[in-house]
Design an enzyme around this catalytic site. Structure first.
Site, PDB file in Angstrom:
ATOM      1  N   LYS A 192      -7.610   6.099  -2.760  1.00  0.00           N
ATOM      2  CA  LYS A 192      -6.906   6.177  -3.985  1.00  0.00           C
ATOM      3  C   LYS A 192      -7.368   5.020  -5.057  1.00  0.00           C
ATOM      4  O   LYS A 192      -6.786   5.437  -6.357  1.00  0.00           O
ATOM      5  CB  LYS A 192      -5.227   5.416  -3.160  1.00  0.00           C
ATOM      6  CG  LYS A 192      -5.220   6.849  -2.319  1.00  0.00           C
ATOM      7  CD  LYS A 192      -3.354   6.338  -1.863  1.00  0.00           C
ATOM      8  CE  LYS A 192      -3.155   7.021  -0.891  1.00  0.00           C
ATOM      9  NZ  LYS A 192      -3.762   6.990   0.448  1.00  0.00           N
ATOM     10  N   VAL A 196      -0.044  10.169   9.392  1.00  0.00           N
ATOM     11  CA  VAL A 196       0.244  10.712   8.978  1.00  0.00           C
ATOM     12  C   VAL A 196       0.559  11.572  10.635  1.00  0.00           C
ATOM     13  O   VAL A 196       1.465  11.907  10.968  1.00  0.00           O
ATOM     14  CB  VAL A 196      -0.900  12.503   8.847  1.00  0.00           C
ATOM     15  CG1 VAL A 196      -1.743  12.104   9.411  1.00  0.00           C
ATOM     16  CG2 VAL A 196       0.891  13.621   8.762  1.00  0.00           C
ATOM     17  N   GLY A 235      -4.071   6.847  13.359  1.00  0.00           N
ATOM     18  CA  GLY A 235      -2.940   5.849  14.032  1.00  0.00           C
ATOM     19  C   GLY A 235      -2.343   4.651  13.334  1.00  0.00           C
ATOM     20  O   GLY A 235      -0.868   3.887  13.786  1.00  0.00           O
ATOM     21  N   LYS A 245       0.997  -1.062  -0.469  1.00  0.00           N
ATOM     22  CA  LYS A 245       0.145  -0.215   0.285  1.00  0.00           C
ATOM     23  C   LYS A 245       0.523   0.833  -0.134  1.00  0.00           C
ATOM     24  O   LYS A 245       0.160   2.552   0.293  1.00  0.00           O
ATOM     25  CB  LYS A 245      -0.928   0.237   1.288  1.00  0.00           C
ATOM     26  CG  LYS A 245       0.045  -0.216   2.363  1.00  0.00           C
ATOM     27  CD  LYS A 245      -1.185  -0.540   3.904  1.00  0.00           C
ATOM     28  CE  LYS A 245      -0.497   0.056   5.011  1.00  0.00           C
ATOM     29  NZ  LYS A 245      -1.739   0.258   6.120  1.00  0.00           N
TER      30      LYS A 245
END
Length: 341
Positions: A131, A179, A174, A89
Site C-alpha cells: 500500500k 482475507v 494467515g 495497519k
C-alpha cells in the site's frame, strides 16, 4: 549471522514477530538476546506462557510504544539489529483516526532511526507494505513516509557502521485480519462477501516474509527496498478454494482499497534491479550520481536492471495460484485439517 547478536523487534507480538522469533531461535540457537518490544501486556503474557519458545532464555519482554522515543532508546541499549514491524495497519481505522496512524507509523519510524543512530545499532530492517506504492489511503501514505525516512537515514549515519533497509510485500497468508482467515470464519454463514470479482492479491507466507528479512539483514549495504517475487491469486478463486458451496456476494470495494496490489510502480522501475528471487529498489543517495549508484548495486547483487516501463502488480503477474494450490497452502500454513465446504 545472528549467533551472539542482540536483536530488538518492534511489534514483536504480532503475526510476523512470532514467526520471526521462532525461526531465529531455531536457526541461531546461540543468539544472545531478542527483545520483544510492544505495547500490549496481554499479548506479551500470552507469548511468554502459551508458545513453546516463550520462556526461552534469550527472550526479553519490554512494554513500550514506538511513539515513546526515550523508552525505545532504553530498550535499544546493547542491541545489534532492529527489526521494525510495529504499525497501525488497518485501512478504515487509519482513515477515521489519521493522526494516531501518523504518530505510530511516521513519528514511530523516526524514533527507531534516532535510537539506532544514538546507540550503536549495526543494522535496521523495516517492514513496509504494497500500500506504500502509489498510496491511495492514509495507511499507505504513512508507510511511504516511513520507507523514505529509513532510506534517507543512510545519509545521516556518518561514519557509523550502520545500514537501514526496507522490505515490502503484500498479503500475508494467515495473518490477522487477512482475507483467508476471514473467509474461513465467514463461510459458516453460507456466503462470502466479495468486494470485486476482478480483485487480485499477491500471496506470501509468514515464513517467506521472515526469510526476506533475514536476507536483508545479511546482505543490505544501505538504502535498499526489497520486493519478493511471489504469486498472485484472484479473490474469487480464494472463495472457491475455501467454500465452493457458498454464494459469492459482491459487496463493493471499500474506501481506500485497491483492485490490485502494487509493489513497484512504473516510476520506481527506473531505480529497480532484479535477482533470481527479489526485485530491489536502489536508493538515491545524495553523495553519488545515479549511474554510480546503479553500477554499485548491480555489481554487488550480481543483478540486472528491470525493463523500461516495468511495474509489479498482482493483476499483471506471471505467476498465479490455482484453486488446488490455494487449498494446499491453507493446509500447510493455516489449518492442517482444513476441508472446503
Amino acid at each position: 549471522m545472528l549467533n551472539g547478536k542482540s536483536i530488538l523487534i518492534t511489534g514483536g507480538t504480532g503475526s510476523f514477530g512470532k514467526e520471526f522469533i521462532q525461526t531465529v531461535l531455531q536457526k541461531y540457537p546461540q543468539v544472545k538476546k531478542i527483545v520483544v518490544y510492544s505495547r500490549d501486556e496481554l499479548k506479551q503474557f500470552e507469548m511468554q506462557h502459551h508458545t513453546p519458545y516463550g520462556n526461552h532464555v534469550a527472550l526479553r519482554y519490554f512494554i513500550g510504544d514506538v511513539r515513546d522515543g526515550e523508552r525505545l532508546k532504553r530498550a535499544c541499549e546493547g542491541i545489534d539489529y532492529i527489526i521494525h514491524a510495529a504499525a497501525l495497519k488497518h485501512v478504515p481505522v487509519a482513515e477515521y483516526n489519521p493522526m494516531e496512524c501518523i504518530k505510530t507509523n511516521v513519528f514511530g519510524a523516526e524514533n527507531v532511526i534516532n535510537a539506532a543512530l544514538s546507540l550503536g545499532v549495526k543494522k535496521v530492517v523495516a517492514l513496509s507494505t504494497d500500500k506504500a506504492a502509489a498510496p491511495i489511503n492514509l495507511y499507505g501514505a504513512t508507510k511511504l513516509c516511513s520507507d523514505k525516512l529509513f532510506v534517507a537515514a543512510n545519509n545521516m549515519k556518518g561514519n557509523r557502521e550502520l545500514t537501514f533497509s526496507v522490505v515490502r510485500y503484500g498479503n500475508v497468508m494467515g495473518s490477522r485480519g487477512s482475507v483467508i482467515p476471514f473467509f474461513l470464519e465467514k463461510r459458516k454463514e453460507g456466503f462470502l462477501p466479495i468486494t470485486d470479482s476482478e480483485m487480485t492479491r499477491f500471496n506470501i507466507s509468514l515464513s517467506e516474509g521472515v526469510d526476506l528479512v533475514l536476507y536483508a539483514l545479511e546482505k543490505a549495504i544501505g538504502g535498499e527496498l526489497y520486493v519478493p517475487k511471489i504469486p498472485s491469486y484472484r479473490i474469487t478463486e480464494v472463495a472457491q478454494a475455501i467454500a465452493p458451496s457458498c454464494e459469492q456476494r459482491v459487496v463493493g470495494i471499500r474506501p481506500g482499497e485497491k483492485l490490485h496490489e502494487e509493489m513497484i510502480t512504473e516510476t520506481d522501475s527506473l531505480n529497480t534491479i532484479e535477482t533470481e528471487r527479489y526485485f530491489i529498489i536502489v536508493p538515491n543517495l545524495m553523495q553519488k550520481s545515479y549511474q554510480e549508484i546503479m553500477e554499485k548495486y548491480l555489481a554487488y547483487y550480481q543483478a540486472k536492471p528491470v525493463e523500461k516501463g516495468f511495474a509489479y502488480s498482482s493483476g499483471k503477474n506471471n505467476d498465479w495460484l490455482s484453486v488446488a494450490q490455494i487449498r494446499d497452502l491453507i493446509k500447510t500454513h493455516i489449518d492442517p485439517d482444513f476441508q472446503p465446504l
